[in-house]
Design a protein around this motif. Structure first.
Motif, PDB file in Angstrom:
ATOM      1  N   GLY A   1       0.768  -1.237   0.000  1.00  0.00           N
ATOM      2  CA  GLY A   1       0.000   0.000   0.000  1.00  0.00           C
ATOM      3  C   GLY A   1       0.793   1.278   0.000  1.00  0.00           C
ATOM      4  N   VAL A   2       2.120   1.216  -0.051  1.00  0.00           N
ATOM      5  CA  VAL A   2       2.868   2.469  -0.109  1.00  0.00           C
ATOM      6  C   VAL A   2       2.651   3.111  -1.474  1.00  0.00           C
ATOM      7  CG1 VAL A   2       4.600   1.547   1.470  1.00  0.00           C
ATOM      8  CG2 VAL A   2       5.032   1.538  -0.994  1.00  0.00           C
ATOM      9  N   ALA A   3       2.814   4.434  -1.526  1.00  0.00           N
ATOM     10  CA  ALA A   3       2.547   5.159  -2.764  1.00  0.00           C
ATOM     11  C   ALA A   3       3.602   4.865  -3.822  1.00  0.00           C
ATOM     12  CB  ALA A   3       2.508   6.656  -2.476  1.00  0.00           C
ATOM     13  N   CYS A   4       4.839   4.671  -3.388  1.00  0.00           N
ATOM     14  CA  CYS A   4       5.932   4.449  -4.333  1.00  0.00           C
ATOM     15  C   CYS A   4       7.107   3.851  -3.572  1.00  0.00           C
ATOM     16  CB  CYS A   4       6.350   5.777  -4.980  1.00  0.00           C
ATOM     17  SG  CYS A   4       7.633   5.620  -6.236  1.00  0.00           S
ATOM     18  N   ALA A   5       7.859   2.964  -4.227  1.00  0.00           N
ATOM     19  CA  ALA A   5       9.063   2.403  -3.623  1.00  0.00           C
ATOM     20  C   ALA A   5      10.274   2.751  -4.482  1.00  0.00           C
ATOM     21  CB  ALA A   5       8.942   0.883  -3.496  1.00  0.00           C
ATOM     22  N   VAL A   6      11.312   3.242  -3.813  1.00  0.00           N
ATOM     23  CA  VAL A   6      12.593   3.474  -4.479  1.00  0.00           C
ATOM     24  C   VAL A   6      13.513   2.329  -4.081  1.00  0.00           C
ATOM     25  CG1 VAL A   6      14.597   4.995  -4.635  1.00  0.00           C
ATOM     26  CG2 VAL A   6      12.290   5.969  -4.468  1.00  0.00           C
ATOM     27  N   VAL A   7      14.096   1.625  -5.076  1.00  0.00           N
ATOM     28  CA  VAL A   7      14.922   0.461  -4.778  1.00  0.00           C
ATOM     29  C   VAL A   7      16.335   0.707  -5.305  1.00  0.00           C
ATOM     30  CG1 VAL A   7      15.182  -2.023  -5.018  1.00  0.00           C
ATOM     31  CG2 VAL A   7      12.897  -0.999  -4.964  1.00  0.00           C
ATOM     32  N   ILE A   8      17.303   0.708  -4.389  1.00  0.00           N
ATOM     33  CA  ILE A   8      18.687   1.045  -4.736  1.00  0.00           C
ATOM     34  C   ILE A   8      19.569  -0.193  -4.632  1.00  0.00           C
ATOM     35  CG2 ILE A   8      20.638   2.525  -4.103  1.00  0.00           C
ATOM     36  CD1 ILE A   8      18.496   4.293  -2.623  1.00  0.00           C
ATOM     37  N   ALA A   9      20.366  -0.448  -5.684  1.00  0.00           N
ATOM     38  CA  ALA A   9      21.276  -1.593  -5.645  1.00  0.00           C
ATOM     39  C   ALA A   9      22.452  -1.358  -6.583  1.00  0.00           C
ATOM     40  CB  ALA A   9      20.544  -2.878  -6.044  1.00  0.00           C
ATOM     41  N   GLY A  10      23.594  -1.935  -6.235  1.00  0.00           N
ATOM     42  CA  GLY A  10      24.764  -1.863  -7.108  1.00  0.00           C
ATOM     43  C   GLY A  10      25.044  -3.237  -7.690  1.00  0.00           C
TER      44      GLY A  10
ATOM     45  N   ALA B   1      27.322  -9.714 -17.924  1.00  0.00           N
ATOM     46  CA  ALA B   1      27.996  -8.772 -17.029  1.00  0.00           C
ATOM     47  C   ALA B   1      27.377  -8.809 -15.637  1.00  0.00           C
ATOM     48  CB  ALA B   1      27.932  -7.360 -17.607  1.00  0.00           C
ATOM     49  N   ALA B   2      26.061  -8.944 -15.576  1.00  0.00           N
ATOM     50  CA  ALA B   2      25.392  -8.993 -14.284  1.00  0.00           C
ATOM     51  C   ALA B   2      25.797 -10.246 -13.507  1.00  0.00           C
ATOM     52  CB  ALA B   2      23.870  -8.950 -14.471  1.00  0.00           C
ATOM     53  N   MET B   3      25.900 -11.362 -14.200  1.00  0.00           N
ATOM     54  CA  MET B   3      26.289 -12.599 -13.519  1.00  0.00           C
ATOM     55  C   MET B   3      27.715 -12.487 -12.978  1.00  0.00           C
ATOM     56  SD  MET B   3      24.589 -15.292 -16.184  1.00  0.00           S
ATOM     57  CE  MET B   3      22.807 -15.621 -16.200  1.00  0.00           C
ATOM     58  N   LEU B   4      28.618 -11.886 -13.772  1.00  0.00           N
ATOM     59  CA  LEU B   4      29.987 -11.683 -13.291  1.00  0.00           C
ATOM     60  C   LEU B   4      30.001 -10.756 -12.078  1.00  0.00           C
ATOM     61  CD1 LEU B   4      31.857 -11.253 -16.706  1.00  0.00           C
ATOM     62  CD2 LEU B   4      32.187 -13.115 -15.093  1.00  0.00           C
ATOM     63  N   SER B   5      29.030  -9.840 -12.000  1.00  0.00           N
ATOM     64  CA  SER B   5      28.977  -8.853 -10.915  1.00  0.00           C
ATOM     65  C   SER B   5      28.150  -9.324  -9.735  1.00  0.00           C
ATOM     66  CB  SER B   5      28.366  -7.542 -11.450  1.00  0.00           C
ATOM     67  OG  SER B   5      29.081  -7.052 -12.556  1.00  0.00           O
ATOM     68  N   SER B   6      27.792 -10.581  -9.703  1.00  0.00           N
ATOM     69  CA  SER B   6      26.867 -11.079  -8.684  1.00  0.00           C
ATOM     70  C   SER B   6      27.320 -10.749  -7.264  1.00  0.00           C
ATOM     71  CB  SER B   6      26.731 -12.594  -8.824  1.00  0.00           C
ATOM     72  OG  SER B   6      25.896 -13.091  -7.796  1.00  0.00           O
TER      73      SER B   6
ATOM     74  N   ASN C   1      34.375 -12.609 -11.978  1.00  0.00           N
ATOM     75  CA  ASN C   1      34.591 -11.185 -12.241  1.00  0.00           C
ATOM     76  C   ASN C   1      36.082 -10.859 -12.118  1.00  0.00           C
ATOM     77  OD1 ASN C   1      34.122  -8.498 -12.750  1.00  0.00           O
ATOM     78  ND2 ASN C   1      32.950  -8.120 -10.871  1.00  0.00           N
ATOM     79  N   ILE C   2      36.477  -9.734 -12.675  1.00  0.00           N
ATOM     80  CA  ILE C   2      37.880  -9.310 -12.657  1.00  0.00           C
ATOM     81  C   ILE C   2      38.371  -9.162 -11.221  1.00  0.00           C
ATOM     82  CG2 ILE C   2      39.451  -7.457 -13.328  1.00  0.00           C
ATOM     83  CD1 ILE C   2      37.265  -6.803 -15.529  1.00  0.00           C
ATOM     84  N   GLY C   3      39.453  -9.837 -10.909  1.00  0.00           N
ATOM     85  CA  GLY C   3      40.056  -9.718  -9.593  1.00  0.00           C
ATOM     86  C   GLY C   3      39.316 -10.442  -8.496  1.00  0.00           C
ATOM     87  N   ASN C   4      38.290 -11.229  -8.852  1.00  0.00           N
ATOM     88  CA  ASN C   4      37.459 -11.860  -7.829  1.00  0.00           C
ATOM     89  C   ASN C   4      38.068 -13.167  -7.332  1.00  0.00           C
ATOM     90  OD1 ASN C   4      35.439 -12.501  -6.093  1.00  0.00           O
ATOM     91  ND2 ASN C   4      33.836 -12.711  -7.644  1.00  0.00           N
TER      92      ASN C   4
ATOM     93  N   TYR D   1      32.731  -3.616  -8.871  1.00  0.00           N
ATOM     94  CA  TYR D   1      34.134  -3.599  -9.335  1.00  0.00           C
ATOM     95  C   TYR D   1      34.223  -4.471 -10.576  1.00  0.00           C
ATOM     96  CZ  TYR D   1      34.566  -8.238  -7.355  1.00  0.00           C
ATOM     97  OH  TYR D   1      34.387  -9.564  -7.090  1.00  0.00           O
ATOM     98  N   GLY D   2      35.375  -4.484 -11.208  1.00  0.00           N
ATOM     99  CA  GLY D   2      35.553  -5.288 -12.417  1.00  0.00           C
ATOM    100  C   GLY D   2      34.581  -4.846 -13.481  1.00  0.00           C
ATOM    101  N   VAL D   3      33.913  -5.808 -14.128  1.00  0.00           N
ATOM    102  CA  VAL D   3      32.993  -5.417 -15.203  1.00  0.00           C
ATOM    103  C   VAL D   3      31.841  -4.567 -14.687  1.00  0.00           C
ATOM    104  CG1 VAL D   3      33.525  -7.478 -16.568  1.00  0.00           C
ATOM    105  CG2 VAL D   3      31.559  -7.492 -15.062  1.00  0.00           C
ATOM    106  N   GLY D   4      31.563  -4.621 -13.381  1.00  0.00           N
ATOM    107  CA  GLY D   4      30.456  -3.852 -12.819  1.00  0.00           C
ATOM    108  C   GLY D   4      30.872  -2.541 -12.191  1.00  0.00           C
ATOM    109  N   ALA D   5      32.124  -2.127 -12.399  1.00  0.00           N
ATOM    110  CA  ALA D   5      32.607  -0.903 -11.764  1.00  0.00           C
ATOM    111  C   ALA D   5      31.790   0.302 -12.195  1.00  0.00           C
ATOM    112  CB  ALA D   5      34.079  -0.681 -12.111  1.00  0.00           C
ATOM    113  N   GLY D   6      31.482   1.159 -11.244  1.00  0.00           N
ATOM    114  CA  GLY D   6      30.808   2.416 -11.558  1.00  0.00           C
ATOM    115  C   GLY D   6      29.307   2.318 -11.663  1.00  0.00           C
ATOM    116  N   GLY D   7      28.764   1.100 -11.653  1.00  0.00           N
ATOM    117  CA  GLY D   7      27.318   0.964 -11.659  1.00  0.00           C
ATOM    118  C   GLY D   7      26.682   0.780 -13.023  1.00  0.00           C
ATOM    119  N   VAL D   8      27.483   0.734 -14.092  1.00  0.00           N
ATOM    120  CA  VAL D   8      26.883   0.628 -15.423  1.00  0.00           C
ATOM    121  C   VAL D   8      26.148  -0.701 -15.608  1.00  0.00           C
ATOM    122  CG1 VAL D   8      27.351   0.604 -17.893  1.00  0.00           C
ATOM    123  CG2 VAL D   8      28.533   2.226 -16.449  1.00  0.00           C
TER     124      VAL D   8
END
Lengths: 236, 236, 236, 236, 236, 236, 236, 236
Positions: C140-149, D186-191, E200-203, C175-182
């Protein structure tokens, strides 16, 4: 290092643009030395250095004693020698205040190339009325340089509103997927408004060169300005 | 293949959205069979298939004899079963006529979810007056879905002009560096106007789900519409 | 620099969100000066600066003597002026403790926009029971913000479990292929659960704007909260 | 072409895996010819061809008259020769029905390598209860192969719930930013769940090799299965 | 910050791997505090922190007075508590001496998980004879972890020579197009030798988890090692 | 179209390589016409067309009646005119049979440039003994061209074993993250073995040009071969 | 579809460029219909459609009976209506014959915009003398459009030799890492010669718009050409 | 760390190139220690370390007392031991003065490998006459190494003008889309001039190895140089 540099003093005559020192990655003393050598080899106009680190900016005035030295810390430029009388005019639009370093590099280069530059800042698309308010000022200008970061939408909006040759410069302002300005650059290339020509990220210098070539041609053709220049020169 | 699919008929109750057939990459007969099974397992609302190839679009009417079948070749959707009475409304803006396939997928999904969708098309930023002319229609709407390809600038401009929850959908329209919609997506994420929430490229379906959740909430709270719905249902 | 900034004090009325200072890349004194000017031009609510460097965070209290100043070092925000009475509520989920900076930026922005934010932290998918345990709080909340890296899987899992408008914010954790959040950003856009709307990496501010627009609408429609607000205001 | 191929019949002894024909990009007649040559050079087990085009799948039975030929159009594999008695077992989870081609390639390879494969399909994270329902079946298995496309979240969720060596295979299912499976990879590598080992996109074959090496080791150590195998062989 | 962390002490029982502190981006005092809380909540084994900054490495011994503290500056790990008796063994190959940080993180994690790790370093493909010389040592091991940067070729070569489950870890060693390890990661995923599973890289941590699950299973089945463990425990 | 082509018949004298028709994307009739014009303008050696579509390959013999025409369907080349007597030799290694199209383009170009090419195929790193078996054949060759797809590891291994100028050609063989050969190209550039020089993906033609320049130089210096050429020419 | 298109007939007056039909991805009948509607709404000049598929190119003449119809299969354009008298001139350089489609789109657009375009083709940098031979023809032109694929080096070389506003257009000619023109685009943006302004890949249309705005300005200022135009018109 | 390094002293005999210390990312003391061990294990020639940080450069002379130590701060190399007498010659072209670090690494490596290197600097394509002026110096050289950053156009231009084996090295000079040298690398791979072989970004070392193998071969065949070497040795 500098002893093996091959100066190209003929470049001004050949391409209308003098050789310029790109200071990024160079040692400060090399940059200052190269400015001095350019000044000597090509005395027809001022010497320009772009992307100057702090050490060059702060030492330039002392290094070139007896010369007219103009230092712009925001645009990171150093100009040594008197600026030429401007002929022709270019309008520079910056989307936000964070884009001002790019705008300043562009304005200084225009001045070095003998073109008047006029800055209209903080007219980004998030507050469209600001842009609409300054549109009349774009009527009839020889060329407009439009600088924006983040999603780089400003050139598309401007190009759909006025009949002016438009050069878009992506600025490195942004974060996340837009960090470094790559998204702005790609968006400008993908513009749905026709005729948007794009420079590299942060390349205010190159935009000024392109714009100056257009503006000088227009001014030359016009004649009036040139006449005024001659007159002013007489009294100068 | 379909024998090992695990239908999730409880999804509508849990998330407000029924399970839907994503037909891309599926054999036409499997898609049709899955629609039929969903229809049976979850008879409370119509069954929807998106991204349908030609073979599904053209065979759907014959396959579901005796059912109400709605086929949209532009949006590539098939709906089997009667649409629910709409409650709440969402406005869908499309930058160009090439973005209409995404807009149609969105509108059909809204209808399946019981929300009225209104389309405003061809209001891209290359001709800003077209957008400014329709702005008043956005006042007070529960949610706006804004679809654009190429440089994806439209959501930034709209988000700077109105106080409406805004969902941006990059469309795969573009070429060169912007081919496939990746630039539009990145530009929308980088928007300088705050509050632009972004869907995957071409995901009109997902935008409709997000918008419908907002609009239904607003409509429910409002009450008037709900009351009307009850009345109509009585006479239905 | 600031002299050529064009303040947009009308933005709050037009879009429901006041102009905000994005402090990254600005000189600390410019940021403080801009906050002061916003405070003056738009006194209807507090002024907010995001992405503040240490120098702004530490000097803000002294700079704005006599004002209510709220500094959040984790979220890197400065708020000057009293927060409005909250109406409506948004739930903010953070996958891990490393995502808290983004969550804090979001919560502070919600507060500035007059919306109550509730934080549920450390509910990442590596320990699913933690998430399942808090699910009832999302009803029943109006909106949920979900944050994850990292792989950004949390929004997909949440969106498959509840009927709530959901805004996903990729955090730059990885980190690695996931560095920076892309990777998190791309994964959220590719979610197999329908209705996940995505913000730029680390854009807790933008998520708050989108969520606040939804929550205020719901609260307004509801009426009860508004009534309470009036009552409270009487005794305030 | 085939005359200059250097068969590697010793590979089975050296690495536990026979040489296999990767048919993509090969002419159908070359693929069939290579299978025949492998069959002859390495008669200790069946010959396998993966990624077979339609022309190979449809002609295989006629080409290998008198041999046991198993053709799987979904997994695009051809096996010539009798499958070995299985020892050890691997569980294969597929997120959606669109991931079945990858799952089938994996299951067929397991069979060729003498390992029993069990398929659990359509347990993606959009309907978590489906996964939770089958979790007990994962207890104590030697290795789990987890296949998912789009945001590739399933391996993260599974790896946080069970104590099993887990091999993740991104499938090429997805569109927009997730097209081709790159985001899933990429997501799997970043698990965020530790211990997720990842294969190339769509590489069900490689996952089977990795899993079979684990499972055979476990079965060998166990002994029971081996004993049973001997018994069965007696009655075979 | 730490007050809202939700410890997951049940993780060891559920997945065979205790919760671990990933120290990158955390304040040193938070990391130390979290280690202490993990130590308390899950006393069945040592607590591990990975990617520790200098400040954690240098302060750990003083912070945990009276505890057995193992600090590895090269692998950047801190272990608090006595290591379990190892059962099963994993071989770790590193292509060059620059890959040792990743190898050390892997070896420490193996030790924490109760598995013996053996390091074979500097066996990159530029001097193949070094690898061929150590091949016999790989015969019959439960699992091999292979670490390489630059073009990441080592896992392909090893996987073509031995019958061992192989986990490849790209290390961030490289420059130019291979900077950061992305090319090594992609090359390992593209391996022409079947069965290479990639982290992942360095994992090094994740590789150890995957390898330990395999090795413990093998050791358990074997029995001998387990029996020895019981005996040793008696005399311990 | 061809009327505005500016033939460069002087290129052979200037650079040692005649102008060549790159047929991809050209209409078959244009390709054939351009070959004919090159043949006429530069009769000192045969004319070569690369990347020929089926329509050029099948029509070439009839189009050039009375000429010596060599068509290679695998390498997609057409040669019109007699091949020169070869001087110097280059060895071409191909990792797998799928790399043969690139190898053939290279071998044909070598022949056109008057250099003998020797092919050693199917010596990929997944079965290292095959490569080790042919190593002695590389002793003393003027240049080696090494072709590989997927992870592109072969050049690294070869360059660590022999003292030969080595040109690596990534082939477009691969799938998933390695599709199109981009990973092979990046891996070759990142080689840990020094001295690996890399061509564009699939550029067997360019590799032949580089190798021929090396081999001709070596042959010229040597003299013996040249003398033989003169002798043979006498009896020719 | 076309019923919801919002024509923008005012665009010619506002921006100097009429609305144009981008035919890619549109149904042939829609494209033809849109051309007809543009023709009617904006009769001051010819209507242009770019990126026309075969079906539009072949049907255009019959569809617009009684109109002057110009179809260019190479540039894929259709023009309906008489071309205006040209004023001002632009030079178009194409590196190779494969770049001619982009050059043709540019030349046709220039003609529609009333500017004379002159083509200089096949002057790529692999045979520099060809370029040096035509340089004198660039002296004094109002604007040069330079088209190149592959490594996109031509604009850099030209911009270092002449004093002319230069617009670079990357063409989609290339393969391997340069496939699709992305490398050419990036190289042009990175030019070491100042003043190179870049369009999207293959955007001959946009380059013509930018160049025409420059050339018309120059011609207008000059006056001579304008006078001539009036004279010619009298005799026309 | 160094205790587990496996020196490869046989590498010089096997591949013509001694093992070399890549100092990037190594502790200064480890680098110095490894140089010393290489010097001892392989005394036939000098020991080389590349990419040395300041701490290695400044300490090398003191560390190797009694040895001939050559330190190049620009190229970041340290050579310990006397350089061999050079045989054969390679020409190194650098586009700009910012490319000199790469050129120096190349020249030092050539010297270590016993090949004479000649530097021609600052001949970038923005001032073509500089390059044309030095072209005659390239006639007949055994191999040319061409270094350029930004758009990397120089190798294409050179390769179209001379008949010399050409190795292109992208330098990391550039900004915006060309930052780090990736665009230069891709452009060189995409060269329209045949025969351009490419090294990794900044890999002056590898280019020297490739070039030295070519030059030594040519010198050996020639004999004259070898004879001279013998003579000189007599008088040395």
């Amino acid at each position: 290092m500098e002893s093996i540099a091959r100066l190209d003093p003929d470049r001004r005559r050949r391409t209308g643009v003098p050789e310029v020192v790109y200071a990024e990655g160079k040692l400060p003393e090399h940059t200052l030395e190269l400015i001095a050598r350019l000044r000597e080899a090509d005395p027809d106009g001022p010497a320009l250095a772009t992307r100057c680190p702090e050490a060059v900016l702060s030492r330039a005035a002392d290094f070139f004693v007896g010369e007219e030295v103009t230092v712009d810390p925001l645009g990171r430029t150093v100009v040594v020698g008197a600026l030429p009388r401007p002929r022709g005019e270019v309008t520079v639009l910056a989307a936000g205040t964070s884009d001002l370093p790019v705008a300043h590099e562009c304005l200084t280069t225009l001045a070095v190339l003998g073109v008047r530059g006029r800055l209209i800042a903080d007219v980004g698309v998030a507050g469209l009325h600001r842009l609409l308010g300054v549109l009349p000022e774009l009527e009839g200008v020889a060329c407009a340089v439009v600088i924006a970061g983040m999603e780089g939408a400003l050139p598309s909006v401007v190009a759909g509103l006025v009949d002016v040759p438009l050069v878009a410069v992506p600025s490195p302002v942004g974060y996340g997927v837009g960090a470094g300005g790559v998204v702005a650059a790609a968006a400008m290339l993908s513009s749905c408004s026709p005729g948007v020509a794009v420079m590299n990220i942060g390349n205010g210098f190159g935009a000024a060169v392109h714009a100056a070539r257009i503006a000088r041609r227009a001014a030359r053709a016009d004649g009036a300005d040139g006449g005024a220049a001659v007159q002013e020169a007489r009294h100068g």
